[in-house]
Design an enzyme around this catalytic site. Structure first.
Site, mmCIF file in Angstrom:
data_model
loop_
_atom_site.group_PDB
_atom_site.id
_atom_site.type_symbol
_atom_site.label_atom_id
_atom_site.label_comp_id
_atom_site.label_asym_id
_atom_site.label_seq_id
_atom_site.Cartn_x
_atom_site.Cartn_y
_atom_site.Cartn_z
ATOM 1 N N GLU A 288 0.824 -1.203 0.000
ATOM 2 C CA GLU A 288 0.000 0.000 0.000
ATOM 3 C C GLU A 288 0.868 1.266 0.000
ATOM 4 O OE1 GLU A 288 -4.178 -0.607 1.811
ATOM 5 O OE2 GLU A 288 -3.251 0.865 3.115
ATOM 6 N N HIS A 309 7.297 -26.747 -1.233
ATOM 7 C CA HIS A 309 6.603 -27.827 -1.935
ATOM 8 C C HIS A 309 5.433 -27.303 -2.749
ATOM 9 C CE1 HIS A 309 8.944 -30.940 0.229
ATOM 10 N NE2 HIS A 309 9.110 -29.924 1.039
ATOM 11 N N LYS A 423 -13.925 0.825 -3.842
ATOM 12 C CA LYS A 423 -14.986 1.315 -2.952
ATOM 13 C C LYS A 423 -16.022 2.094 -3.760
ATOM 14 C CE LYS A 423 -12.113 2.016 1.151
ATOM 15 N NZ LYS A 423 -11.543 3.030 2.027
HETATM 16 O O1 PA5 Z 1 -3.096 1.524 6.004
HETATM 17 C C1 PA5 Z 1 -4.178 2.071 5.809
HETATM 18 O O2 PA5 Z 1 -4.308 3.294 5.896
HETATM 19 C C2 PA5 Z 1 -5.399 1.264 5.463
HETATM 20 O O3 PA5 Z 1 -5.076 -0.069 5.296
HETATM 21 C C3 PA5 Z 1 -6.447 1.385 6.560
HETATM 22 O O4 PA5 Z 1 -5.900 0.988 7.772
HETATM 23 C C4 PA5 Z 1 -7.673 0.533 6.255
HETATM 24 O O5 PA5 Z 1 -8.209 0.905 5.014
HETATM 25 C C5 PA5 Z 1 -8.733 0.697 7.332
HETATM 26 O O6 PA5 Z 1 -9.123 2.041 7.463
HETATM 27 P P1 PA5 Z 1 -9.887 2.552 8.730
HETATM 28 O O7 PA5 Z 1 -9.036 2.367 9.913
HETATM 29 O O8 PA5 Z 1 -10.179 3.977 8.454
HETATM 30 O O9 PA5 Z 1 -11.156 1.734 8.853
#
Ligand code: PA5
Length: 449
Positions: A288, A309, A423
């Protein structure tokens, strides 16, 4: 000195030391952008200092609330997705005895929700909870993410039916934004205990904030020890950008050099199943953070020797775009020696008297030699043991290296604009209020296809 060691002995056929040290100038620039908080996404650098100023008031509060939950609940449900749950899960799974998890002897048993939208998963969880004494920690920085919001709606109803509204409220703790978001509103309305996710810390960098610390303390982990390990690594990472002395800088420099040489996939390897979820956290951290603007190493992970494996064949002889980063645990938590057998029908007597750990270590070395022969460079990270201190060091090591790596590529490692695409489509398909135009457009699109 950190107890974690980063080594690149198995890289030298691919990159010379001289080539590695050519990265020093670039690393210097990225390092100062980071420590002077002058780079892209600098409003999200709160994680850099999380382990430094141990906030005793916060830690004591976490420990008190955790004790209350541990006393009253045999099962605690952690609701969250992505960075709001993976860090805690990584450390909890690493430190929990494997059979206590499935056998239900862990106290409390930690289970997870809101990290997927599976009807069967959540229905079976609710059924499981029917007969259990349980409590809930719901974590969402934005407080509006669909997966945890729906899971919380289902679980809130279940827990209120089971205990009544008043006792249910005593069994729920929220970790969310200090002032905004639906979860903050619910928290204020129902009087839940709550913790604040720092504004300046993104989800995937938040494991050393209450996002990770509260679930970890509930699971019985020593959070002060985890923070001490992280603080030690922080010291090493902030003190210098020298590739010789800063292990995270050296790792970042090498992975960036390999990427530029055409190695597009980094595989995180472990030889301890306890680290499986640590790799899940690592994949999210790097995926990410780095995967932007058509750039970024693809982060993959394997559990060896199991996956030798399955994935071993590809790694040895598939497309030559890989490199591996191997986590070695130097000291196992238990002693186990291979017994002698009079009949020796399995032909294993040649290993009698050796520890299983020794055999695992030889499997690791043999694999590294085979994979490097197969043109897959290997990097090594050595940690003394799987304990809170080492995991704290490892968490901070990867966070710092990830931030440096992002700056080396020129992207902002602290945002995640690409996550919105699915989303928006999902909201349009589900006709969420406010998405009327998108709903019309997507319906036309799917009718045409
Ligand atoms: O690293 C990040 O920012 C994302 O993975 C969020 O943690 C994830 O989308 C969850 O978001 P939130 O804590 O707002 O529900």
């Amino acid at each position: 000195m950190t107890s974690l060691r980063f080594r690149y002995d198995h890289l030298l056929g691919f990159l010379s030391e001289e080539e590695i040290f050519l990265m020093q100038n670039e690393i210097d620039v990225s390092h100062s952008l980071l420590v002077e908080k002058a780079g892209k996404g600098n409003e999200f650098l709160g994680w850099i200092d999380l382990p430094a100023h141990s906030d005793d008031f916060l830690l004591n509060r976490i420990e008190t609330d955790s004790r209350l939950f541990r006393d009253k609940a045999g099962v605690v449900v952690i609701i969250g997705i992505g960075g709001s749950y993976l860090g805690a899960r990584a450390v909890i799974e690493a430190l929990s005895p494997p059979f206590a998890k499935s056998g239900g002897n862990a106290n409390p048993l930690i289970v997870y929700a809101g990290h997927n939208l599976s009807q069967d998963y959540h229905a079976e969880l609710l059924q499981f909870l029917d007969t259990k004494e349980y409590a809930i920690v719901v974590i969402s920085k934005s407080g509006t993410t669909t997966e945890p919001a729906l899971a919380f709606r289902l679980l809130k109803k279940h827990i209120e039916m089971k205990y009544g509204k008043e006792e249910a409220a005593n069994r729920i703790i929220a970790v969310t934004d200090g002032s905004k978001g639906a979860l903050r509103s619910l928290t204020e309305k129902h009087g839940y205990k709550s913790y604040v996710v720092p504004d300046d810390t993104g989800g995937r960098f938040s494991v050393l904030s209450p996002v990770g610390l509260l679930p970890l303390a509930i699971a019985g982990c020593d959070i002060k020890k985890l923070l001490r390990g992280a603080a030690q690594m922080r010291k090493a990472c902030l003190a210098t950008s020298s590739l010789q002395d800063n292990p995270a800088a050296c790792y970042a420099a090498i992975r960036s050099s390999l990427y530029r040489l055409g190695h597009q996939v980094e595989i995180l390897v472990n030889y301890e199943p306890a680290l499986h979820y640590f790799a899940e956290w690592w994949k999210q951290l790097f995926g990410e953070s780095e995967g932007k603007e058509n750039e970024g190493l693809f982060p993959a992970a394997v559990d060896f020797t199991s996956d030798l494996h399955s994935m071993g064949q590809y790694i040895q002889q598939g497309q030559r775009i890989l490199f591996e980063t191997v986590i070695h645990v130097e000291k196992p938590g238990h002693l186990l020696t291979i017994p002698f057998d009079d009949a020796d029908l399995d032909g294993m007597n040649y290993l009698a008297g050796k520890s299983l750990h020794e055999v695992n270590a030889m499997a690791a070395l043999g694999t590294t030699l085979a994979h490097t022969d197969g043109e897959v460079p290997n990097l090594d990270i050595l940690i003394p043991a799987i304990d809170e201190y080492s995991l704290g060091e490892l968490v901070y090591f990867f966070e710092f290296a990830c931030a440096l790596s992002g700056y080396l590529t020129g992207i902002n490692p602290f945002n995640q604009p690409g996550v919105e695409a699915y989303k928006n489509n999902m909201f349009a398909l589900l006709a969420k209020p406010g998405y009327e135009e998108e709903t019309e457009a997507i319906r036309e699109r799917i009718n045409e296809e």
